[in-house]
Write a protein that holds these residues in place. Structure first.
Motif, PDB file in Angstrom:
ATOM      1  N   ARG A   1      48.306  50.889  65.110  1.00  0.00           N
ATOM      2  CA  ARG A   1      48.605  51.979  64.383  1.00  0.00           C
ATOM      3  C   ARG A   1      47.670  52.928  63.995  1.00  0.00           C
ATOM      4  O   ARG A   1      47.622  53.988  63.883  1.00  0.00           O
ATOM      5  CB  ARG A   1      49.184  51.515  62.935  1.00  0.00           C
ATOM      6  CG  ARG A   1      50.594  50.964  62.989  1.00  0.00           C
ATOM      7  CD  ARG A   1      51.358  50.490  61.633  1.00  0.00           C
ATOM      8  NE  ARG A   1      51.545  51.854  60.792  1.00  0.00           N
ATOM      9  CZ  ARG A   1      51.588  51.970  59.607  1.00  0.00           C
ATOM     10  NH1 ARG A   1      51.250  50.787  58.660  1.00  0.00           N
ATOM     11  NH2 ARG A   1      51.988  52.908  59.024  1.00  0.00           N
ATOM     12  N   LEU A   2      46.357  52.283  63.698  1.00  0.00           N
ATOM     13  CA  LEU A   2      45.106  53.033  63.432  1.00  0.00           C
ATOM     14  C   LEU A   2      43.894  53.088  64.313  1.00  0.00           C
ATOM     15  O   LEU A   2      43.631  53.871  64.664  1.00  0.00           O
ATOM     16  CB  LEU A   2      44.687  52.608  61.845  1.00  0.00           C
ATOM     17  CG  LEU A   2      43.508  53.354  61.670  1.00  0.00           C
ATOM     18  CD1 LEU A   2      43.872  54.842  61.200  1.00  0.00           C
ATOM     19  CD2 LEU A   2      43.166  52.670  60.029  1.00  0.00           C
ATOM     20  N   LEU A   3      43.597  51.732  64.787  1.00  0.00           N
ATOM     21  CA  LEU A   3      42.224  51.763  65.501  1.00  0.00           C
ATOM     22  C   LEU A   3      42.201  52.202  66.804  1.00  0.00           C
ATOM     23  O   LEU A   3      41.462  52.533  67.426  1.00  0.00           O
ATOM     24  CB  LEU A   3      41.804  50.355  65.518  1.00  0.00           C
ATOM     25  CG  LEU A   3      41.475  49.556  64.078  1.00  0.00           C
ATOM     26  CD1 LEU A   3      41.091  48.047  64.163  1.00  0.00           C
ATOM     27  CD2 LEU A   3      40.432  50.444  63.313  1.00  0.00           C
ATOM     28  N   SER A   4      43.437  52.065  67.461  1.00  0.00           N
ATOM     29  CA  SER A   4      43.547  52.722  68.615  1.00  0.00           C
ATOM     30  C   SER A   4      44.814  53.723  68.843  1.00  0.00           C
ATOM     31  O   SER A   4      45.877  53.655  68.127  1.00  0.00           O
ATOM     32  CB  SER A   4      43.848  51.481  69.909  1.00  0.00           C
ATOM     33  OG  SER A   4      45.260  50.941  69.882  1.00  0.00           O
ATOM     34  N   ASN A   5      44.807  54.401  69.872  1.00  0.00           N
ATOM     35  CA  ASN A   5      46.001  55.447  70.053  1.00  0.00           C
ATOM     36  C   ASN A   5      46.587  54.709  71.557  1.00  0.00           C
ATOM     37  O   ASN A   5      45.976  54.732  72.368  1.00  0.00           O
ATOM     38  CB  ASN A   5      45.331  56.873  70.499  1.00  0.00           C
ATOM     39  CG  ASN A   5      46.391  57.808  70.894  1.00  0.00           C
ATOM     40  OD1 ASN A   5      47.668  57.101  70.956  1.00  0.00           O
ATOM     41  ND2 ASN A   5      46.209  59.035  70.825  1.00  0.00           N
TER      42      ASN A   5
ATOM     43  N   GLY B   1      42.673  54.109  84.384  1.00  0.00           N
ATOM     44  CA  GLY B   1      43.393  55.183  85.067  1.00  0.00           C
ATOM     45  C   GLY B   1      43.051  56.497  84.146  1.00  0.00           C
ATOM     46  O   GLY B   1      43.366  57.679  84.634  1.00  0.00           O
ATOM     47  N   VAL B   2      42.790  56.110  82.975  1.00  0.00           N
ATOM     48  CA  VAL B   2      42.549  57.301  82.071  1.00  0.00           C
ATOM     49  C   VAL B   2      41.129  57.860  82.163  1.00  0.00           C
ATOM     50  O   VAL B   2      40.074  57.269  82.000  1.00  0.00           O
ATOM     51  CB  VAL B   2      42.876  57.090  80.522  1.00  0.00           C
ATOM     52  CG1 VAL B   2      42.567  58.239  79.775  1.00  0.00           C
ATOM     53  CG2 VAL B   2      44.178  56.628  80.405  1.00  0.00           C
TER      54      VAL B   2
ATOM     55  N   VAL C   1      48.723  55.662  73.224  1.00  0.00           N
ATOM     56  CA  VAL C   1      49.181  56.596  74.472  1.00  0.00           C
ATOM     57  C   VAL C   1      48.115  56.311  75.421  1.00  0.00           C
ATOM     58  O   VAL C   1      48.127  56.471  76.734  1.00  0.00           O
ATOM     59  CB  VAL C   1      49.059  58.054  73.871  1.00  0.00           C
ATOM     60  CG1 VAL C   1      49.297  58.674  75.223  1.00  0.00           C
ATOM     61  CG2 VAL C   1      50.307  58.048  72.948  1.00  0.00           C
ATOM     62  N   ILE C   2      46.665  56.331  75.147  1.00  0.00           N
ATOM     63  CA  ILE C   2      45.578  56.392  76.005  1.00  0.00           C
ATOM     64  C   ILE C   2      44.541  55.100  75.845  1.00  0.00           C
ATOM     65  O   ILE C   2      43.980  54.953  76.794  1.00  0.00           O
ATOM     66  CB  ILE C   2      44.614  57.539  75.842  1.00  0.00           C
ATOM     67  CG1 ILE C   2      44.383  57.977  74.155  1.00  0.00           C
ATOM     68  CG2 ILE C   2      45.277  58.832  76.159  1.00  0.00           C
ATOM     69  CD1 ILE C   2      43.341  58.825  74.087  1.00  0.00           C
TER      70      ILE C   2
ATOM     71  N   LEU D   1      39.604  53.050  76.759  1.00  0.00           N
ATOM     72  CA  LEU D   1      40.509  53.846  77.189  1.00  0.00           C
ATOM     73  C   LEU D   1      41.274  53.015  78.304  1.00  0.00           C
ATOM     74  O   LEU D   1      40.663  52.071  78.966  1.00  0.00           O
ATOM     75  CB  LEU D   1      39.904  54.996  77.876  1.00  0.00           C
ATOM     76  CG  LEU D   1      39.235  56.068  77.074  1.00  0.00           C
ATOM     77  CD1 LEU D   1      38.588  57.108  77.874  1.00  0.00           C
ATOM     78  CD2 LEU D   1      40.558  56.829  76.385  1.00  0.00           C
ATOM     79  N   LYS D   2      42.633  53.113  78.523  1.00  0.00           N
ATOM     80  CA  LYS D   2      43.486  52.480  79.626  1.00  0.00           C
ATOM     81  C   LYS D   2      42.861  52.812  81.197  1.00  0.00           C
ATOM     82  O   LYS D   2      42.382  53.757  81.373  1.00  0.00           O
ATOM     83  CB  LYS D   2      44.906  52.820  79.722  1.00  0.00           C
ATOM     84  CG  LYS D   2      45.644  52.360  78.359  1.00  0.00           C
ATOM     85  CD  LYS D   2      47.087  52.885  78.574  1.00  0.00           C
ATOM     86  CE  LYS D   2      47.872  52.489  77.329  1.00  0.00           C
ATOM     87  NZ  LYS D   2      49.205  52.986  77.114  1.00  0.00           N
TER      88      LYS D   2
END
Lengths: 237, 83
Positions: free
Chosen positions: B67-71, B16-17, B73-74, B13-14
């Motif tokens: 595209r697939l392994l991570s999202n 701050g998330v 946005v977060i 997760l980034k």
């Protein structure tokens, strides 16, 4: 109105959505198989709840690459109405038709119960049959419904009227106790900027008759029907 | 033993998330008496075995990560190549 209900491997609310449209709304409805690329002339497509592809990787992450989803993204971009419930909402954020992301519930537990929703924008195609600020009682059932987006983006969604449903208590107050999953600003449902795509975690299709415990979810389906006939009268999208 | 090169993709997760899973694990550590661990962030990793004849593998790894392994946005990802 004709509604298409998508079936992914692992969908489990597709029959509920089908029955809501067929038996309660008494409108035309058809199942759409995820490997197909034919929307069968649907005026609106429902992405139902469930655990598409076992929720592997992230909820909705794999379903978005199915052949039918490519077609649905095209349909939505050309103005077609799409509604994602629960896992369907997760698929819509994963494929970029809706902004933000749905994360694990903040308490890490699967949450299955009735909640109260306040209609925050009754000017949308999905909420036109609701009174302003109307409180709906609709069930939720999810483990990853924690709506997340960056603060500035949330503010923009709020300003644009894209937040259509918010978790509230029985009296319509927004507070932490009424928030079942940690969602930013108690957000339960949003629409895209253009207003033709809705994502919501609660299940309106499970609340369409008093026999089921509530008929409040019918409001969403009635709103859609009105919007569809308005579009048809105006001569398509 | 296989000798193909691998890409190991770490997704987290980034900053701050909120990471409720990491927080819960951290709480458990504290309960176990490990007070020297100040925080825990959780994540996951994937091992991708690579076809050695592929010409533009770096681009493809980057593509599948976002595209697939991570999202995006977060989440963020890092890639480690091992032979």
């Amino acid at each position: 109105m004709k509604v298409g209900v998508v079936t992914f491997p692992g969908s489990n609310c597709d029959y509920d959505a089908y029955a809501a449209v067929k038996s309660v709304l008494k409108e035309d409805v058809e199942f759409l198989w995820h490997k197909s690329t034919d929307l069968c002339g649907s005026d609106m497509v429902i992405l139902p709840g469930g655990f598409s592809y076992g929720d592997y990787l992230r909820a909705g992450a794999i379903a978005r690459f199915s052949p039918l989803m490519e077609e649905i993204v095209r349909f939505a971009h050309s103005g077609g109405m799409v509604m994602g419930v629960c896992n369907g909402f997760q698929v819509l954020t994963e494929c970029g038709l809706l902004p933000g992301a749905l994360m694990r519930n903040s308490h890490l537990r699967f949450c299955c119960k009735y909640v109260y929703l306040r209609v925050e924008n009754n000017g949308s195609r999905f909420t036109g049959a609701c009174r302003p600020g109307e409180i709906l009682r609709i069930p939720i059932a999810h483990g990853e419904g924690n709506y997340y987006y960056f603060e500035d983006d949330i503010r923009r969604l709020e300003d644009n009227g894209q937040v259509v449903f918010r978790y509230v208590d029985r009296d319509g107050r927004v507070n932490d106790e009424a928030n079942p999953n940690g969602s930013a600003n108690n957000i339960a449902g949003i629409i895209n900027r253009e207003g033709n795509v809705l994502g919501m975690m609660p299940h309106p299709e499970r609340a369409v008759e008093d026999l089921l415990g509530s008929a409040d979810g019918l409001r969403v389906f009635e709103s859609v029907r009105t919007a569809c006939s308005a579009i048809a009268e105006a001569g398509g999208n | 033993m296989d000798s193909n090169e691998k890409a190991v993709v770490y997704v987290r997760l980034k900053e701050g998330v909120l990471d409720p899973q990491g927080l819960t694990i951290h709480k458990a550590l504290l309960q176990m008496g490990y007070s020297d661990f100040l925080s825990v962030r959780s994540g996951r990793f994937f091992e991708l075995e690579i076809n050695s004849e592929c010409a533009d593998i770096d681009r493809k790894i980057g593509e599948v990560c976002s595209r697939l392994l991570s999202n995006p946005v977060i989440e963020e990802f890092t890639v480690e190549r091992i032979r």
